[in-house]
Design an enzyme around this catalytic site. Structure first.
Site, PDB file in Angstrom:
ATOM      1  N   GLU A  89      -5.773  13.943 -10.087  1.00 58.93           N
ATOM      2  CA  GLU A  89      -5.032  14.334  -8.892  1.00 58.93           C
ATOM      3  C   GLU A  89      -3.556  13.984  -9.064  1.00 58.93           C
ATOM      4  O   GLU A  89      -2.790  14.006  -8.109  1.00 58.93           O
ATOM      5  CB  GLU A  89      -5.604  13.674  -7.645  1.00 58.93           C
ATOM      6  CG  GLU A  89      -5.677  12.148  -7.719  1.00 58.93           C
ATOM      7  CD  GLU A  89      -5.986  11.511  -6.382  1.00 58.93           C
ATOM      8  OE1 GLU A  89      -5.186  11.688  -5.451  1.00 58.93           O
ATOM      9  OE2 GLU A  89      -7.026  10.825  -6.281  1.00 58.93           O
ATOM     10  N   CYS A 123     -10.208  11.669  -5.948  1.00 57.15           N
ATOM     11  CA  CYS A 123     -10.861  10.854  -6.992  1.00 57.15           C
ATOM     12  C   CYS A 123     -12.127  11.504  -7.543  1.00 57.15           C
ATOM     13  O   CYS A 123     -12.821  10.897  -8.365  1.00 57.15           O
ATOM     14  CB  CYS A 123     -11.187   9.473  -6.432  1.00 57.15           C
ATOM     15  SG  CYS A 123      -9.745   8.650  -5.753  1.00 57.15           S
ATOM     16  N   THR A 165      -3.653  -1.212  -3.140  1.00 55.13           N
ATOM     17  CA  THR A 165      -4.870  -0.531  -3.617  1.00 55.13           C
ATOM     18  C   THR A 165      -4.540   0.549  -4.650  1.00 55.13           C
ATOM     19  O   THR A 165      -5.292   1.493  -4.827  1.00 55.13           O
ATOM     20  CB  THR A 165      -5.690   0.064  -2.439  1.00 55.13           C
ATOM     21  OG1 THR A 165      -4.879   1.009  -1.733  1.00 55.13           O
ATOM     22  CG2 THR A 165      -6.158  -1.003  -1.482  1.00 55.13           C
ATOM     23  N   SER A 215     -10.318   7.151   5.925  1.00 51.60           N
ATOM     24  CA  SER A 215     -10.810   7.297   4.546  1.00 51.60           C
ATOM     25  C   SER A 215     -12.030   6.413   4.309  1.00 51.60           C
ATOM     26  O   SER A 215     -12.954   6.791   3.583  1.00 51.60           O
ATOM     27  CB  SER A 215      -9.702   6.998   3.521  1.00 51.60           C
ATOM     28  OG  SER A 215      -9.426   5.621   3.444  1.00 51.60           O
ATOM     29  N   HIS A 257     -17.520   4.667  -6.823  1.00 51.89           N
ATOM     30  CA  HIS A 257     -16.070   4.846  -6.824  1.00 51.89           C
ATOM     31  C   HIS A 257     -15.507   3.613  -6.118  1.00 51.89           C
ATOM     32  O   HIS A 257     -15.984   3.239  -5.044  1.00 51.89           O
ATOM     33  CB  HIS A 257     -15.680   6.128  -6.077  1.00 51.89           C
ATOM     34  CG  HIS A 257     -14.223   6.169  -5.762  1.00 51.89           C
ATOM     35  ND1 HIS A 257     -13.262   6.097  -6.754  1.00 51.89           N
ATOM     36  CD2 HIS A 257     -13.547   6.223  -4.586  1.00 51.89           C
ATOM     37  CE1 HIS A 257     -12.068   6.122  -6.197  1.00 51.89           C
ATOM     38  NE2 HIS A 257     -12.207   6.195  -4.888  1.00 51.89           N
ATOM     39  N   LYS A 266     -19.406  -3.736   0.536  1.00 49.22           N
ATOM     40  CA  LYS A 266     -19.909  -3.201   1.811  1.00 49.22           C
ATOM     41  C   LYS A 266     -20.770  -1.969   1.574  1.00 49.22           C
ATOM     42  O   LYS A 266     -21.727  -1.705   2.300  1.00 49.22           O
ATOM     43  CB  LYS A 266     -18.741  -2.838   2.728  1.00 49.22           C
ATOM     44  CG  LYS A 266     -17.942  -4.032   3.199  1.00 49.22           C
ATOM     45  CD  LYS A 266     -16.816  -3.587   4.105  1.00 49.22           C
ATOM     46  CE  LYS A 266     -15.920  -4.756   4.464  1.00 49.22           C
ATOM     47  NZ  LYS A 266     -14.879  -4.396   5.425  1.00 49.22           N
ATOM     48  N   SER A 370     -11.452  11.883  -1.644  1.00 51.47           N
ATOM     49  CA  SER A 370     -11.051  12.214  -0.276  1.00 51.47           C
ATOM     50  C   SER A 370     -10.880  13.711  -0.111  1.00 51.47           C
ATOM     51  O   SER A 370     -10.662  14.440  -1.076  1.00 51.47           O
ATOM     52  CB  SER A 370      -9.725  11.517   0.051  1.00 51.47           C
ATOM     53  OG  SER A 370      -9.915  10.131   0.090  1.00 51.47           O
TER      54      SER A 370
HETATM   55  N1  ACO Z   1      -7.758 -13.618   3.956  1.00 51.44           N
HETATM   56  C1  ACO Z   1      -8.922 -12.955   3.754  1.00 51.44           C
HETATM   57  N2  ACO Z   1      -9.150 -11.700   4.243  1.00 51.44           N
HETATM   58  C2  ACO Z   1      -8.151 -11.106   4.930  1.00 51.44           C
HETATM   59  C3  ACO Z   1      -6.921 -11.736   5.170  1.00 51.44           C
HETATM   60  C4  ACO Z   1      -6.739 -13.058   4.649  1.00 51.44           C
HETATM   61  N3  ACO Z   1      -5.602 -13.733   4.814  1.00 51.44           N
HETATM   62  N4  ACO Z   1      -6.128 -10.905   5.872  1.00 51.44           N
HETATM   63  C5  ACO Z   1      -6.840  -9.764   6.074  1.00 51.44           C
HETATM   64  N5  ACO Z   1      -8.072  -9.906   5.509  1.00 51.44           N
HETATM   65  C6  ACO Z   1      -9.141  -8.925   5.439  1.00 51.44           C
HETATM   66  C7  ACO Z   1      -9.315  -8.140   6.723  1.00 51.44           C
HETATM   67  O1  ACO Z   1     -10.109  -8.874   7.653  1.00 51.44           O
HETATM   68  C8  ACO Z   1      -9.980  -6.902   6.205  1.00 51.44           C
HETATM   69  O2  ACO Z   1     -11.343  -7.159   5.989  1.00 51.44           O
HETATM   70  P1  ACO Z   1     -12.457  -6.118   6.502  1.00 51.44           P
HETATM   71  O3  ACO Z   1     -12.184  -4.825   5.753  1.00 51.44           O
HETATM   72  O4  ACO Z   1     -13.743  -6.737   6.099  1.00 51.44           O
HETATM   73  O5  ACO Z   1     -12.276  -5.958   7.961  1.00 51.44           O
HETATM   74  C9  ACO Z   1      -9.344  -6.698   4.824  1.00 51.44           C
HETATM   75  O6  ACO Z   1      -8.758  -7.940   4.499  1.00 51.44           O
HETATM   76  C10 ACO Z   1      -8.251  -5.642   4.814  1.00 51.44           C
HETATM   77  O7  ACO Z   1      -7.374  -5.951   5.842  1.00 51.44           O
HETATM   78  P2  ACO Z   1      -6.862  -4.848   6.884  1.00 51.44           P
HETATM   79  O8  ACO Z   1      -5.954  -5.489   7.865  1.00 51.44           O
HETATM   80  O9  ACO Z   1      -8.029  -4.064   7.397  1.00 51.44           O
HETATM   81  O10 ACO Z   1      -6.046  -3.977   5.838  1.00 51.44           O
HETATM   82  P3  ACO Z   1      -5.011  -2.845   6.104  1.00 51.44           P
HETATM   83  O11 ACO Z   1      -5.291  -2.090   7.330  1.00 51.44           O
HETATM   84  O12 ACO Z   1      -3.682  -3.479   6.002  1.00 51.44           O
HETATM   85  O13 ACO Z   1      -5.302  -1.879   4.836  1.00 51.44           O
HETATM   86  C11 ACO Z   1      -6.707  -0.281   3.690  1.00 51.44           C
HETATM   87  C12 ACO Z   1      -6.565  -1.729   4.168  1.00 51.44           C
HETATM   88  C13 ACO Z   1      -6.994   0.637   4.869  1.00 51.44           C
HETATM   89  C14 ACO Z   1      -7.875  -0.229   2.708  1.00 51.44           C
HETATM   90  C15 ACO Z   1      -5.388   0.150   2.970  1.00 51.44           C
HETATM   91  O14 ACO Z   1      -5.179  -0.670   1.860  1.00 51.44           O
HETATM   92  C16 ACO Z   1      -5.411   1.606   2.526  1.00 51.44           C
HETATM   93  O15 ACO Z   1      -5.099   2.500   3.316  1.00 51.44           O
HETATM   94  N6  ACO Z   1      -5.732   1.885   1.225  1.00 51.44           N
HETATM   95  C17 ACO Z   1      -5.776   3.246   0.683  1.00 51.44           C
HETATM   96  C18 ACO Z   1      -6.962   4.045   1.175  1.00 51.44           C
HETATM   97  C19 ACO Z   1      -8.268   3.666   0.516  1.00 51.44           C
HETATM   98  O16 ACO Z   1      -8.323   3.018  -0.507  1.00 51.44           O
HETATM   99  N7  ACO Z   1      -9.395   4.165   1.097  1.00 51.44           N
HETATM  100  C20 ACO Z   1     -10.705   3.967   0.522  1.00 51.44           C
HETATM  101  C21 ACO Z   1     -11.486   5.238   0.234  1.00 51.44           C
HETATM  102  S1  ACO Z   1     -10.534   6.627  -0.268  1.00 51.44           S
HETATM  103  C22 ACO Z   1      -9.734   6.286  -1.795  1.00 51.44           C
HETATM  104  O17 ACO Z   1     -10.338   5.940  -2.762  1.00 51.44           O
HETATM  105  C23 ACO Z   1      -8.287   6.452  -1.837  1.00 51.44           C
END
Ligand code: ACO
Length: 464
Positions: A89, A123, A165, A215, A257, A266, A370
């Site tokens: 991609e 992906c 990520t 996502s 993936h 999870k 996605s």
């Molecule tokens: N210590 C331990 N854990 C922590 C801490 C800390 N200090 N702070 C946050 N966390 C945990 C949160 O509780 C959360 O856990 P949970 O998922 O079990 O609820 C985790 O860390 C992530 O924190 P969030 O606040 O939910 O993260 P954020 O919203 O900032 O971003 C996300 C996470 C959405 C994955 C972002 O990185 C993203 O958009 N990534 C790209 C999209 C992606 O990868 N999607 C997956 C499928 S599609 C693909 O492959 C592209």
């Protein structure tokens, strides 16, 4: 399914190569640099290091390197390749395929007759290319030669929550009959939908538009649907004598993936939830102690149910530790490579599991892109693990990767961030001479030398 007498036997992966950039940023240091709470990236996402490319490497150079290394390391005859396709991609030209660039390697050896081009859907492109190549080997078009599937990407995000990520890398797989990793024939499931969870509408930028929460929801829903369809098929095709219905115990390893390790943990929990829901439907007597109170859940209501998630993680902990966690090694060390991510899991498995324990096992694989496209499929590992067997050779061919990972250079988050800023500025700039040094590139790496005023790219190679 009745066997077609013309199909070759044991079609699958005969050789594999993985490459990654020679530099990475440390996720703990990135937490400090980004000013987020300690543990957010390392524990919350489960990531340790993130590989990234300087302006010396682009999608063409990554693919040139991985294919060259696959051919050389396995002493493959250049004329034996009849199909080559690329899943990616990472787009640098809207018309000219990366595959066409890879012809550079084969032209030198007089092979101009190679089918296949590029496939794109986030992906998932590498998996689509893989399915195409397996189908080619089993089709009337097959001329007895072998196929190469390349999955490669440079995953970079704009500043913000998605940036940790990212990742980068490439996998090349040699596909043909009599393979040590054999695809279960006729046994795979696919789930596709139209959603905007992650997409790249802006041609002036490498960065996607991403709705992180959506996502994750799409990923889980695709996993639920693929896994249930797969198990229904498997129950009919390969009745499991040990346990009346297919479930996570039917697999010795489960690979996913992997955008980040925590999501995969999870996901394994969700497979157990699917098993539990299915067990009730088919009246199975398997025991799911602790999950009884969730007997009536609707899967689509549970994506962000924290109480259920906690129970699932506890229930599936041992299964995760044995069947999945060790094989998140590349994801943990490199990050999300996008199309190669799932196959980085497969390479980790080959690297980590001793050959005598790997022989004769079954691997379940979930591919997600996605947009969305997803499949669940499985691989049987040859039971011949003797010294000099195909499985033994395959495993030996990836044994250098640990040392190569350890020899990468750590770069500070400040420098990482600057390099990304430079790349943003120089994106599409022509003529262009890359600024970064080539000194740290691994031996045998192809790198970008120059882009001329007509956007034509020129590559050179670090000597082996
Ligand atoms: N210590 C331990 N854990 C922590 C801490 C800390 N200090 N702070 C946050 N966390 C945990 C949160 O509780 C959360 O856990 P949970 O998922 O079990 O609820 C985790 O860390 C992530 O924190 P969030 O606040 O939910 O993260 P954020 O919203 O900032 O971003 C996300 C996470 C959405 C994955 C972002 O990185 C993203 O958009 N990534 C790209 C999209 C992606 O990868 N999607 C997956 C499928 S599609 C693909 O492959 C592209």
């Amino acid at each position: 399914m009745a066997r077609n007498p013309n199909w070759p036997d044991s079609v699958g992966i005969r050789a594999v190569e993985l490459i990654f950039p020679p530099q990475y940023v440390d996720q703990r240091e990135l937490e400090v640099f980004d000013g987020v709470s300690e543990g957010k990236y390392t524990i919350g996402l489960g990531q340790s290091k993130m590989g990234f490319c300087t302006d010396r490497e682009d999608i063409n150079s990554l693919c040139l390197t991985v294919v060259s290394r696959l051919m050389e390391r396995n002493s493959i005859d250049y004329s034996s390749i009849g199909r080559l396709e690329v899943g990616t991609e990472t787009i640098i030209d809207k018309s000219k395929s990366v595959k066409s660039v890879l012809m550079k390697i084969f032209e030198e050896h007089g092979n101009f007759s190679i089918e296949g081009i590029d496939t794109t859907n986030a992906c998932y492109g590498g998996t689509a290319a893989l399915f195409n190549s397996v189908s080619w080997v089993e089709s009337s078009a097959w001329d007895g030669r072998l196929a190469i599937v390349v999955a490669a990407d440079i995953a970079v995000y704009a500043k913000g929550s998605a940036r940790p990520t990212g990742g980068a890398g490439a996998v090349a797989m040699l596909i043909g009959p009599d393979a040590p990793l054999i695809f279960d024939r006729g046994l795979r499931s696919t789930y596709m939908r139209h959603v905007y969870d992650f997409y790249k509408p802006n041609m002036d930028s490498d960065y996607p538009v991403v709705d992180g929460k959506l996502s994750i929801q799409c990923y889980f829903s695709a996993l639920d649907n693929c896994y249930q369809m797969y198990c229904d098929k498997a129950d009919k095709m390969l009745p499991d004598l040990n346990q009346l219905h297919w479930n996570v115990s039917s697999f010795d390893s489960l690979l996913f993936h992997s955008p980040y390790c925590k999501l995969v943990q999870k996901s394994l929990g969700r497979l157990v939830l699917n098993d539990f829901v299915r067990a009730q439907k088919v009246g199975s007597k398997e025991s799911y102690v602790g999950l009884e109170k969730f007997a009536n859940v609707k899967l689509e209501d549970t994506y962000f149910d924290k109480e259920l998630e906690k129970e699932l993680l506890a229930f599936s902990k041992q299964c995760y530790q044995v069947k999945t966690e060790p094989y998140l090694f590349m994801t943990n060390q490199i990050g999300n490579m996008y199309t190669p991510s799932l196959y980085g899991g497969l390479v980790s498995l080959l690297l980590i599991k001793p050959v005598h324990l790997l022989a004769g096992t079954r691997i379940g694989l979930f591919s997600y892109g996605s947009g969305l496209a997803s499949s669940f499929f499985s691989i049987r590992v040859s039971s011949d693990s003797s010294v000099g067997s195909k499985l033994d050779s395959l495993i030996k061919s990836v044994s250098h990767l640990q040392e190569q990972l350890d020899s990468r250079k750590k770069v500070s988050p400040e420098v990482f961030s600057k390099i990304l800023e430079e790349n943003e500025k120089n994106h599409l700039l022509v003529p262009y001479n890359p600024l970064s040094s080539v000194d740290d590139l691994f031996p045998g790496t192809w790198y970008l030398k120059h882009v001329d005023e007509k956007h034509r790219r020129y590559y050179e190679r670090v000597p082996l």
